[in-house]
Design an enzyme around this catalytic site. Structure first.
Site, mmCIF file in Angstrom:
data_model
loop_
_atom_site.group_PDB
_atom_site.id
_atom_site.type_symbol
_atom_site.label_atom_id
_atom_site.label_comp_id
_atom_site.label_asym_id
_atom_site.label_seq_id
_atom_site.Cartn_x
_atom_site.Cartn_y
_atom_site.Cartn_z
ATOM 1 N N GLY A 18 -6.309 2.503 -3.753
ATOM 2 C CA GLY A 18 -6.561 3.945 -3.831
ATOM 3 C C GLY A 18 -7.616 4.324 -4.865
ATOM 4 N N ASN A 50 -0.610 1.524 6.090
ATOM 5 C CA ASN A 50 0.462 1.994 5.213
ATOM 6 C C ASN A 50 0.251 3.495 4.993
ATOM 7 O OD1 ASN A 50 2.343 2.487 3.254
ATOM 8 N ND2 ASN A 50 1.342 1.282 1.648
ATOM 9 N N TRP A 51 1.044 4.281 5.720
ATOM 10 C CA TRP A 51 0.852 5.734 5.651
ATOM 11 C C TRP A 51 1.437 6.336 4.374
ATOM 12 C CZ3 TRP A 51 2.338 7.301 11.399
ATOM 13 C CH2 TRP A 51 1.281 6.933 12.244
ATOM 14 N N LYS A 52 2.209 5.539 3.636
ATOM 15 C CA LYS A 52 2.828 6.029 2.386
ATOM 16 C C LYS A 52 3.561 7.359 2.641
ATOM 17 C CE LYS A 52 -0.811 3.667 -0.113
ATOM 18 N NZ LYS A 52 -1.475 3.443 -1.368
ATOM 19 N N SER A 105 -8.608 -0.220 -1.114
ATOM 20 C CA SER A 105 -9.836 0.545 -0.847
ATOM 21 C C SER A 105 -10.707 -0.072 0.249
ATOM 22 C CB SER A 105 -10.633 0.735 -2.135
ATOM 23 O OG SER A 105 -9.880 1.502 -3.057
ATOM 24 N N GLU A 130 -3.105 -7.576 -2.792
ATOM 25 C CA GLU A 130 -3.582 -6.229 -3.124
ATOM 26 C C GLU A 130 -3.733 -6.098 -4.637
ATOM 27 O OE1 GLU A 130 -2.538 -3.201 0.095
ATOM 28 O OE2 GLU A 130 -0.804 -3.345 -1.201
ATOM 29 N N HIS A 133 5.329 -3.936 -2.428
ATOM 30 C CA HIS A 133 4.136 -3.115 -2.695
ATOM 31 C C HIS A 133 4.124 -2.691 -4.164
ATOM 32 C CE1 HIS A 133 1.158 0.067 -2.517
ATOM 33 N NE2 HIS A 133 0.777 -0.431 -1.355
ATOM 34 N N GLY A 135 -4.436 1.639 3.282
ATOM 35 C CA GLY A 135 -3.742 2.864 2.887
ATOM 36 C C GLY A 135 -4.532 4.079 3.346
ATOM 37 N N GLY A 136 -5.350 4.636 2.436
ATOM 38 C CA GLY A 136 -6.083 5.870 2.704
ATOM 39 C C GLY A 136 -6.810 5.896 4.046
ATOM 40 N N GLU A 178 3.243 -0.052 -5.606
ATOM 41 C CA GLU A 178 3.777 1.290 -5.910
ATOM 42 C C GLU A 178 5.290 1.249 -6.028
ATOM 43 O OE1 GLU A 178 1.779 3.465 -2.775
ATOM 44 O OE2 GLU A 178 -0.123 3.149 -3.804
HETATM 45 C C1 PEP Z 1 -2.171 0.164 -0.088
HETATM 46 O O1 PEP Z 1 -1.582 1.007 -0.743
HETATM 47 O O2 PEP Z 1 -1.541 -0.756 0.426
HETATM 48 C C2 PEP Z 1 -3.620 0.284 0.035
HETATM 49 C C3 PEP Z 1 -4.300 -0.772 0.395
HETATM 50 O O3 PEP Z 1 -4.165 1.524 -0.228
HETATM 51 P P1 PEP Z 1 -5.728 1.925 -0.143
HETATM 52 O O4 PEP Z 1 -6.284 1.342 1.114
HETATM 53 O O5 PEP Z 1 -5.705 3.428 -0.110
HETATM 54 O O6 PEP Z 1 -6.379 1.381 -1.364
#
Ligand code: PEP
Length: 250
Positions: free
Chosen positions: A171, A9-11, A211, A165, A93, A232-233, A95
Site C-alpha cells: 500500500g 485481497n479486497w481487505k 504495490s 510481501e 498477512h 491489494g489496491g 496487517e
Molecule cells: C496486500 O495487502 O496484500 C497488498 C499487496 O496490497 P497492495 O497491493 O495495495 O500493496
C-alpha cells in the site's frame, strides 16, 4: 509445471453492490488459461453473495478462527466458510500480524486447521524495512516459514501457496525491485528444496505482493521464481486487476 496465480485481497473495502459487480466482471472477463488460477479474498460479510459461475475463480476468506465452534465472539469458523462455498484462506498477512497481534502460534494453528479441512492456503510472509536495512530479511522470512511449517508434510505443504510481501511495499506505492524480489523468491524456493524435495520446491507457486500494478507487473512477473501476485489496491477495479492479469498471461 507450477500454477500461475493472481490473488485479489479486497481487505475492508467495497459495498455489497460494488463487490457483486466486480466479482461478476472477474467471473466473466478475466483472461482464461489452463495454468492460471484467480483467488478473490472478499470481506467475509459478502461471501454468501458471491458465486463462482465459470472459469477459474476461487473464493477465499481473509480470516477465520481455528476452532470448530464455540464462544469466540466476532469470529468465523471453517464450517461457516464451507457453507459460503469458500475453499481458500489468506493466512499470515502483515496487517493481521501487526494490527490484530496474530502470533506465529495462532498462524500455525490456522494453517493446520485449514489444511485439515481441505482448504487452499495462501501464506503471507515478509519483512519490515528495519529488518531489511539490517540485511536480516532472508533469515527473517525463512524463520517465518520454519515456525509455521516445521511439522507439515510435503503432501500438505503442496496445497499451500506462498506470498512474499515486504511490509514496506504494501500500500506504499514503493515496490521491491526485481533483484530484491528474485533474491527472496529464490531463497524461499531453496528453503522448500532443503526442507522437502525437488518436486515440491518446483511445484509450489510463490507470489509477490506489495504495490503491484499494471505498470510494474510485467517486470515483476518476469522474475524466474515469481509465479504471480497478491494484489491489494489494484484489485479494487476490474480495469487495474485485468491489466495485471494480462501481464501474467504473456
Ligand atoms: C496486500 O495487502 O496484500 C497488498 C499487496 O496490497 P497492495 O497491493 O495495495 O500493496
Amino acid at each position: 509445471m507450477r500454477k500461475k496465480i493472481l490473488a485479489a485481497n479486497w481487505k475492508m473495502n467495497l459495498s455489497l453492490q460494488e463487490a457483486k459487480e466486480l466479482f461478476m466482471k472477474y467471473n466473466s472477463l478475466l483472461p482464461q488459461a489452463d495454468n492460471i488460477d484467480y483467488y478473490i479474498f472478499s470481506p467475509s460479510i459478502f461471501l454468501h453473495e458471491l458465486r463462482v459461475v465459470k472459469g477459474k475463480l476461487i473464493l477465499g476468506a481473509q480470516n477465520f478462527y481455528p476452532e470448530k465452534s464455540g464462544a469466540f465472539t466476532g469470529e468465523i469458523s471453517i464450517s461457516q466458510l464451507i457453507d459460503a462455498h469458500v475453499n481458500a484462506v489468506l493466512i499470515g498477512h502483515s496487517e493481521r500480524r501487526m494490527l490484530f497481534n496474530e502470533s506465529d502460534e495462532l498462524i500455525k494453528q490456522k494453517v493446520d486447521f485449514s489444511l485439515q479441512n481441505g482448504f487452499n492456503v495462501i501464506f503471507c510472509c515478509g519483512e519490515s524495512i528495519e529488518i531489511r536495512d539490517k540485511k536480516e530479511h532472508i533469515n527473517f522470512v525463512r524463520n517465518q516459514l520454519e515456525v509455521v511449517f516445521s511439522h507439515i508434510k510435503a503432501t500438505d505443504f503442496s496445497k499451500c501457496v506462498i506470498a512474499y510481501e515486504p511490509i514496506w511495499a504494501i500500500g506504499s506505492g514503493r515496490t521491491a525491485n526485481e533483484k530484491e524480489i528474485e533474491e527472496m523468491h529464490s531463497a524461499i524456493r531453496n528453503w522448500i528444496l532443503k526442507k522437502y524435495d525437488v518436486s515440491t520446491s518446483q511445484n509450489i507457486s510463490i507470489l509477490y505482493g506489495g504495490s503491484c500494478n499494471g505498470k510494474n507487473a510485467k517486470s515483476i512477473f518476469s522474475c524466474p521464481n515469481v509465479d504471480g501476485g497478491l494484489i491489494g489496491g489494484a484489485s479494487l477495479t476490474f480495469e487495474s486487476f485485468n491489466e495485471i492479469a494480462n501481464k501474467l498471461q504473456v
